[in-house]
Scaffold this active site. Structure first.
Site, PDB file in Angstrom:
ATOM      1  N   LYS A  54      -6.909   5.249  -5.771  1.00  0.00           N
ATOM      2  CA  LYS A  54      -6.839   4.189  -5.722  1.00  0.00           C
ATOM      3  C   LYS A  54      -5.521   4.578  -4.282  1.00  0.00           C
ATOM      4  CE  LYS A  54      -8.783   0.712  -7.865  1.00  0.00           C
ATOM      5  NZ  LYS A  54      -8.869  -0.022  -9.726  1.00  0.00           N
ATOM      6  N   GLN A  98      -4.146  -3.039 -12.632  1.00  0.00           N
ATOM      7  CA  GLN A  98      -5.216  -2.314 -13.342  1.00  0.00           C
ATOM      8  C   GLN A  98      -5.954  -3.267 -14.276  1.00  0.00           C
ATOM      9  OE1 GLN A  98      -7.336   0.218 -11.369  1.00  0.00           O
ATOM     10  NE2 GLN A  98      -8.334   0.106 -13.103  1.00  0.00           N
ATOM     11  N   ASP A 121      -8.716  -7.907  -5.681  1.00  0.00           N
ATOM     12  CA  ASP A 121     -10.041  -7.225  -6.307  1.00  0.00           C
ATOM     13  C   ASP A 121     -10.225  -8.813  -6.116  1.00  0.00           C
ATOM     14  OD1 ASP A 121      -9.520  -5.435  -8.076  1.00  0.00           O
ATOM     15  OD2 ASP A 121      -8.106  -5.757  -9.150  1.00  0.00           O
TER      16      ASP A 121
END
Ligand code: NAD
Length: 286
Positions: A54, A98, A121
């Site tokens: 990322k 994460q 997200d």
């Protein structure tokens, strides 16, 4: 028939090139550089690889990016305090924590702590609700990646029978909504579905996201169907494989995504897209 192999790497590369150009234009026009903060708690090796990828993607596209690596025994309140700081930081437009998190931390609380405007997200309940209503800024990255692949190959879900196998909050459920939004007739199958093959056999498009190697067999697929394989499974020999039995299905499907190289590369690309959207929205809100 030999199926078209849907090339996620190529589609992803094209989208990233467009994002790079759009980012340069945005920075020039506004003086704002889109910024993404990625938070990693603990030592999960797979998560560390995702976080590194990322960060790399941010650099490639021209974003500012921060990686916060916290130890496995981080207290929930310390993580929440970091999120408060990132929520308030004007350099940061997107925040991603994460998952999975160590067990002393309640993932639900963490997801709710991220400001919905920075929730790239799209896991915050406000963003989930917006997706259900069809009024959203961000889409969850993996299902959005699947839709982008269908679009890139001119596969229109409108009026089609679509079967999504898997009902997780991050893939199966939002995937079903995105297909519905595009006027598909959607069936969601899961671990308690009776006679799963009776559903898949009449599907024009199957999206499989369950995490079971080669679960979807050729005799469960209608000739000419499109198979999108979200699964990522590591075999005992170390190789990766999807949830679909790839080779036999290529003999009868019209199109299929490989694993690796199908849906996988699209997920981070969609995260980058969401971060640029978040930066654009922040400028509008100023
Ligand atoms: P999950 O474990 O949260 O959910 C699995 C789902 O599969 C459940 O809803 C369950 O009902 C269903 N299921 C399990 N066994 C089944 C069976 N025998 N028949 C029918 N349904 C069954 O998983 P997830 O997070 O949604 O991920 C699914 C897969 O997708 C995993 O392999 C994961 O690694 C992969 N994944 C890939 C990406 C990507 O970027 N390509 C992103 C997220 C997840």
């Amino acid at each position: 028939m030999s199926a078209t192999i849907i090339d996620g790497k190529k589609v992803s590369k094209n989208i990233r090139e467009t994002l790079k150009t759009e980012t340069a234009e945005f920075v020039q026009k506004t003086g704002v550089t889109p910024g993404l903060a990625v938070v990693l708690v603990g030592n999960d090796p797979a998560s560390a690889v995702y976080v590194r990828n990322k960060h790399r993607a941010c650099e490639e596209i021209g974003f500012y990016s921060e990686v916060h690596e916290l130890p496995e025994d981080t207290r929930e309140e310390d993580l929440l305090a970091l999120l408060d700081r990132l929520n308030a930081d004007p350099k940061i437009h997107g925040i991603l924590v994460q998952l999975p998190l160590p067990k002393q931390i309640d993932a639900d609380k963490v997801i709710r702590k991220i400001k919905p405007e920075k929730d790239v997200d799209a896991f915050h309940p406000e963003n989930v609700g917006r997706i259900m209503l069809g009024n959203y800024h961000f889409l969850p990255c993996t299902p959005a990646g699947v839709m982008a692949l269908l679009d890139a190959y001119g596969i229109d879900p409108a009026g089609k029978d679509c079967v999504v196998i898997g009902r997780s909050n991050i893939v199966g459920k939002p995937q079903a909504f995105l297909l519905l939004e595009r006027n598909a007739t959607v069936t969601i199958c899961h671990s308690r579905t009776a006679d799963l093959a009776s559903h898949t056999k009449r599907a024009d498009i199957i999206v499989v996201a369950i995490g079971k190697p080669r679960f979807l067999k050729a005799d469960m697929v209608k000739p000419g169907a499109v198979v999108i394989d979200v699964g990522i499974n590591r075999l005992p020999d170390g190789k990766l494989c999807g949830d679909a039995d790839f080779e036999p299905i290529t003999e009868l499907a019209s199109a299929i995504t490989p694993v690796p190289g199908g849906v996988g590369p699209m997920t981070i690309t969609m995260l980058m897209k969401n971060t640029l959207t978040a930066a654009r929205e922040s400028v509008k809100a100023d």
